[in-house]
Design a protein around this motif. Structure first.
Motif, PDB file in Angstrom:
ATOM      1  N   GLU A  83       0.743  -2.992  10.379  1.00  0.00           N
ATOM      2  CA  GLU A  83      -0.160  -2.284   9.480  1.00  0.00           C
ATOM      3  C   GLU A  83      -1.159  -3.265   8.867  1.00  0.00           C
ATOM      4  OE1 GLU A  83       2.392  -0.505   6.618  1.00  0.00           O
ATOM      5  OE2 GLU A  83       3.494   0.704   8.102  1.00  0.00           O
ATOM      6  N   PRO A  84      -2.318  -2.786   8.429  1.00  0.00           N
ATOM      7  CA  PRO A  84      -3.259  -3.684   7.748  1.00  0.00           C
ATOM      8  C   PRO A  84      -2.615  -4.279   6.496  1.00  0.00           C
ATOM      9  CG  PRO A  84      -4.314  -1.603   8.328  1.00  0.00           C
ATOM     10  CD  PRO A  84      -2.852  -1.419   8.579  1.00  0.00           C
ATOM     11  N   VAL A  85      -2.788  -5.569   6.311  1.00  0.00           N
ATOM     12  CA  VAL A  85      -2.244  -6.235   5.125  1.00  0.00           C
ATOM     13  C   VAL A  85      -3.235  -6.057   3.981  1.00  0.00           C
ATOM     14  CG1 VAL A  85      -1.528  -8.432   4.123  1.00  0.00           C
ATOM     15  CG2 VAL A  85      -0.943  -7.892   6.500  1.00  0.00           C
ATOM     16  N   THR A  86      -2.847  -5.297   2.984  1.00  0.00           N
ATOM     17  CA  THR A  86      -3.699  -5.051   1.822  1.00  0.00           C
ATOM     18  C   THR A  86      -3.190  -5.885   0.651  1.00  0.00           C
ATOM     19  OG1 THR A  86      -2.338  -3.218   1.017  1.00  0.00           O
ATOM     20  CG2 THR A  86      -4.071  -2.693   2.632  1.00  0.00           C
ATOM     21  N   ARG A  87      -3.993  -5.950  -0.396  1.00  0.00           N
ATOM     22  CA  ARG A  87      -3.531  -6.693  -1.567  1.00  0.00           C
ATOM     23  C   ARG A  87      -2.293  -6.035  -2.171  1.00  0.00           C
ATOM     24  NH1 ARG A  87      -3.046  -8.153  -6.639  1.00  0.00           N
ATOM     25  NH2 ARG A  87      -3.647 -10.295  -7.176  1.00  0.00           N
ATOM     26  N   ALA A  88      -2.270  -4.690  -2.165  1.00  0.00           N
ATOM     27  CA  ALA A  88      -1.114  -3.981  -2.732  1.00  0.00           C
ATOM     28  C   ALA A  88       0.161  -4.262  -1.934  1.00  0.00           C
ATOM     29  CB  ALA A  88      -1.399  -2.483  -2.760  1.00  0.00           C
ATOM     30  N   SER A  89       0.057  -4.209  -0.601  1.00  0.00           N
ATOM     31  CA  SER A  89       1.257  -4.450   0.209  1.00  0.00           C
ATOM     32  C   SER A  89       1.702  -5.901   0.102  1.00  0.00           C
ATOM     33  CB  SER A  89       1.014  -4.081   1.670  1.00  0.00           C
ATOM     34  OG  SER A  89       0.045  -4.914   2.276  1.00  0.00           O
ATOM     35  N   LEU A  90       0.731  -6.815   0.003  1.00  0.00           N
ATOM     36  CA  LEU A  90       1.073  -8.231  -0.131  1.00  0.00           C
ATOM     37  C   LEU A  90       1.673  -8.519  -1.503  1.00  0.00           C
ATOM     38  CD1 LEU A  90       1.029 -10.847   1.456  1.00  0.00           C
ATOM     39  CD2 LEU A  90      -1.266 -11.296   0.562  1.00  0.00           C
ATOM     40  N   GLU A  95       3.420  -6.471  -3.320  1.00  0.00           N
ATOM     41  CA  GLU A  95       4.801  -5.954  -3.299  1.00  0.00           C
ATOM     42  C   GLU A  95       5.728  -6.899  -2.536  1.00  0.00           C
ATOM     43  OE1 GLU A  95       7.222  -1.913  -1.901  1.00  0.00           O
ATOM     44  OE2 GLU A  95       5.043  -2.026  -1.733  1.00  0.00           O
ATOM     45  N   ALA A  96       5.259  -7.418  -1.401  1.00  0.00           N
ATOM     46  CA  ALA A  96       6.075  -8.331  -0.605  1.00  0.00           C
ATOM     47  C   ALA A  96       6.327  -9.634  -1.352  1.00  0.00           C
ATOM     48  CB  ALA A  96       5.391  -8.615   0.726  1.00  0.00           C
TER      49      ALA A  96
END
Length: 354
Positions: free
Chosen positions: A135-142, A144-145
């Motif tokens: 999936e595209p790496v977004t600031r939100a997903s990053l 959270e990770a």
């Protein structure tokens, strides 16, 4: 090579080869990071790698050729040493699928290296999406990770503090199994396991005093060495390897706007291994770690033909001799086929520090 009975492999698991590869980016791409240990039992035939190449690199290639892990979208290979560079080339030629991505990791820890590494991490995020179906790496997903991995590091550091506490009785083998869970099952599973285990570890009563050891070195993919050190009556109070302390040291600054830059800073500035520049800083770190933990001896183990560590062993020996801390170097073949001989060496070493 056929995977998953000829079907396209599940685009979920991404293998990686080095603790300088940020697991957070893989998680943010909607995939599961797993440190790949290859074929550590040596059941596979000889690989195209030269026989005098480090056993870890040979094991990775053998594992992919003979026992490919199911459900794998790809592997990220770090430019950590010459053997890994050759592994990437041979993966392209002999394995093909799952696809291999190559990540440049600087050997310096200065500002320019951090900036360069951040650019490499951005490129990795794009390639996880384009080449491996992530999936595209977004600031939100990053974000959270990063938060999940930081929580895992905090929990593991609590466990590691108990391991080195003279008033506690937390075994190194048990702790290292937890550390291995983190690099194979991912940060979320590690958080659950560590949170459940901590109350039990805090309640452990102290045993009689035992010789305290620092274990340092390169890759360590199983806890057998720690187990028989404990069986021989000693206590490893810290495991400074790329699956132990070095993997969990330091946090990513979650407040930074540029999280790729924050990741680059954390991964490059964490306690270094022998492949990084700055030999004196590395020696000083190990000396300070030994002193702060009050160890009675230091054991260093590396895979045979691991040149970055092997070149530095004489300097390590000299350094600990100067501060009068007994030092033992153990070279292993990655399969630990010579475990009996190693056990004898450890037993003789412990007799010198009783």
């Amino acid at each position: 090579m056929e995977w998953e009975d000829g079907l396209k492999p599940l685009a979920r698991k991404v293998l990686y080869t080095c603790s300088y590869i940020p697991e957070e980016i893989i998680v943010a791409a909607g995939m599961s990071p797993e440190r790949f240990f290859g074929d550590p039992q040596g059941s596979a035939p000889e690989t195209p790698l030269h026989p005098r190449t480090c056993g870890y690199a040979k094991s990775l290639l053998a594992g992919a050729l003979v026992h490919p892990p199911p459900g794998t979208a790809g592997i990220v290979v770090a430019n950590s040493c010459d053997a890994m560079r050759r592994l990437y080339d041979l993966w392209q030629a002999y394995v093909g699928q799952p696809a291999a991505l190559f990540l440049e990791v600087p050997k310096k820890q200065d500002a320019d290296s951090i900036t360069f590494f951040a650019a490499e991490l951005r490129r990795l995020a794009v390639r996880l999406e384009k080449d491996l179906g992530g999936e595209p790496v977004t600031r939100a997903s990053l974000q959270e990770a990063v938060a999940c991995s930081n929580r895992a590091r905090r929990l593991v550091r609590e466990v590691l503090d108990l391991q080195r506490d003279p008033g506690s009785d937390v075994g190194a083998a048990e702790v290292f199994e937890l550390c291995l869970l983190g690099v194979t099952a991912g940060p979320s599973e590690l958080c659950r396991k560590a949170a459940a285990l901590l109350p039990t570890l805090r309640s452990r009563a102290r045993r009689a005093a035992r010789p305290r050891l620092l274990l340092t070195g390169g890759i360590l993919h199983q806890a057998n060495l720690l187990r028989f050190i404990e069986e021989l009556g000693a206590h490893v109070v810290v495991v400074d390897t790329c699956q132990g302390l070095r993997h969990y040291a330091g946090l990513v600054d979650e407040s930074q706007q540029d999280l790729m830059l924050a990741l680059a800073r954390r991964y490059l500035l964490k306690p270094a291994c022998a492949r990084m520049e700055g030999l004196e800083a590395w020696l000083r770190h190990l000396e300070e770690l030994a002193r702060s933990c009050g160890v009675d001896g230091v054991v260093c183990t590396t895979v045979k033909f691991c040149d970055p560590f092997a070149y530095n062993v004489p300097l390590l020996t000299e350094r600990f001799s100067l501060i009068r801390i007994p030092f033992l170097f153990i070279e292993n073949d990655y399969r630990w086929a010579d475990e009996g001989q190693i056990r004898t060496s450890v037993e003789a070493f412990l007799e010198t520090i009783d």
